[in-house]
Design an enzyme around this catalytic site. Structure first.
Site, short mmCIF file in Angstrom:
data_model
loop_
_atom_site.label_atom_id
_atom_site.label_comp_id
_atom_site.label_asym_id
_atom_site.label_seq_id
_atom_site.Cartn_x
_atom_site.Cartn_y
_atom_site.Cartn_z
N ASP A 120 4.21 -5.73 -31.10
CA ASP A 120 4.92 -5.82 -29.83
C ASP A 120 4.17 -6.81 -28.95
O ASP A 120 3.04 -6.56 -28.54
CB ASP A 120 4.99 -4.44 -29.16
N GLU A 146 -1.33 -7.74 -25.46
CA GLU A 146 -1.06 -7.77 -24.02
C GLU A 146 -2.07 -8.68 -23.34
O GLU A 146 -3.27 -8.61 -23.60
CB GLU A 146 -1.14 -6.35 -23.44
N ASP A 204 7.57 -11.80 -19.05
CA ASP A 204 7.48 -12.39 -17.71
C ASP A 204 8.45 -13.56 -17.62
O ASP A 204 8.39 -14.49 -18.42
CB ASP A 204 6.05 -12.87 -17.47
N ASP A 240 15.97 -8.41 -18.98
CA ASP A 240 16.91 -8.04 -17.92
C ASP A 240 17.26 -9.25 -17.08
O ASP A 240 18.01 -9.13 -16.11
CB ASP A 240 16.31 -6.93 -17.05
#
Length: 310
Positions: A120, A146, A204, A240
């Site tokens: 991920d 991350e 982002d 989104d």
């Protein structure tokens, strides 16, 4: 699969949010429970629970707690970390993020490093991967990359608390502080097992045009994913922000010889008229996804499969 309520308007006024909160509570509470009782997720397999007043408007962070209630994660680390926003912008092109992450000893990281691997990219605080790993503790390994150090620290703290055999053993190595653009191929190429799934979920957006070069999905990363992914392996992307989703889609659609969208492989997978998946195929929403839907945003999803050449 967790059930949830979605709104797809451009904005959700306060009254609508109150109605949504009430619907969520009604949807998740057994009818025998009265207000001020402890709310337990219907699908939770553990005794984990979240205490919320049923008469109060739910905030999006409380919806996140409900969605992940069966993980029973503590918030006590928040004082040590301070406030961590879901979108805390960093510049991945900065020299401070140019050094590849150290390669772990995979036999120390995973109980069985030959299992299929899911990576991920931009895993945030890691709840999404922790939930998946709890559902499939013996069939797959999970690695989160991350770039925000505080979120990795939070994930590592939670990992140490969880009674998941294939996560507990990971400690710091399950979630790696890394710039995926620099470290993805460097890390995955040394993993003993097959890479079967890569997810890039609500990255982002870097809205300003001059910052688009900071977006994580660029051709070098796409090439690294395609090179590393096993035939039959999948790539799941979502955002989104329509512009970001379209940009990611274009990057992967440019590889028709290597990738095909999953609905061409499995006609039962439903898409809208523009080719976006109608449903989340993972069984759980990410934190950002929950916040975005609470605000009325639509989630744009694509799922690709690497072609199997006979």
């Amino acid at each position: 699969m967790a059930s949830f309520v979605c709104l797809h308007s451009c904005a959700v006024p306060r009254a609508a949010k109150q109605a949504l909160s009430s619907l969520v509570l009604l949807h998740k509470l057994p009818s025998s429970l009265q207000p001020n009782h402890c709310i337990t997720k219907a699908f939770a397999s553990s005794s984990a629970s979240v205490s919320i007043d049923a008469n109060k408007e739910l905030r999006s962070n409380e919806l996140v707690a409900l969605e992940y209630a069966d993980l029973n994660l503590t918030d006590k680390i928040s004082q040590e970390l301070g406030h961590v926003r879901i979108r805390q912008h960093v510049n991945p092109l900065s020299s401070s993020f140019s050094v590849p992450a150290p390669i772990p000893d995979w036999s120390e990281v995973f109980r069985d490093p030959t299992l299929p691997l899911m990576v991920d990219i931009g895993c945030g605080s890691g709840r999404f991967l922790m939930w998946l790993a709890k559902q499939n503790p013996d069939s797959q390994n999970y690695l989160g990359l991350e770039i925000r150090a505080k979120l990795v620290k939070r994930a590592v703290f939670w990992v140490k608390e969880l009674a998941l055999s294939n996560i507990f053993k990971l400690c710091c190595r399950h979630f790696i502080f890394a710039n995926a653009s620099v470290s993805f191929k460097h890390l995955v190429s040394t993993y003993p097992g097959p890479l079967m799934l890569v997810s890039i979920l609500c990255p982002d957006p870097h809205f300003k045009k001059r910052h688009h070069k900071r977006r994580v999905v660029q051709k070098p990363l796409v090439d690294s994913i395609l090179t590393s992914l096993m035939p039959g392996g999948k790539v799941f992307i979502q955002s989104d922000v329509l512009e970001v989703a379209v940009n990611m889609r274009k990057q992967f659609d440019l590889e028709p010889g290597a990738l095909q969208h999953v609905d061409t492989v499995d006609p039962s997978v439903l898409c809208d008229d523009e080719g976006w998946l109608l449903n989340n195929p993972m069984g759980i929403r990410t934190e950002r996804e929950i916040h975005a839907e609470f605000e009325g945003a639509k989630i744009y999803r694509r799922l690709y499969q690497k072609r199997i050449h006979l």
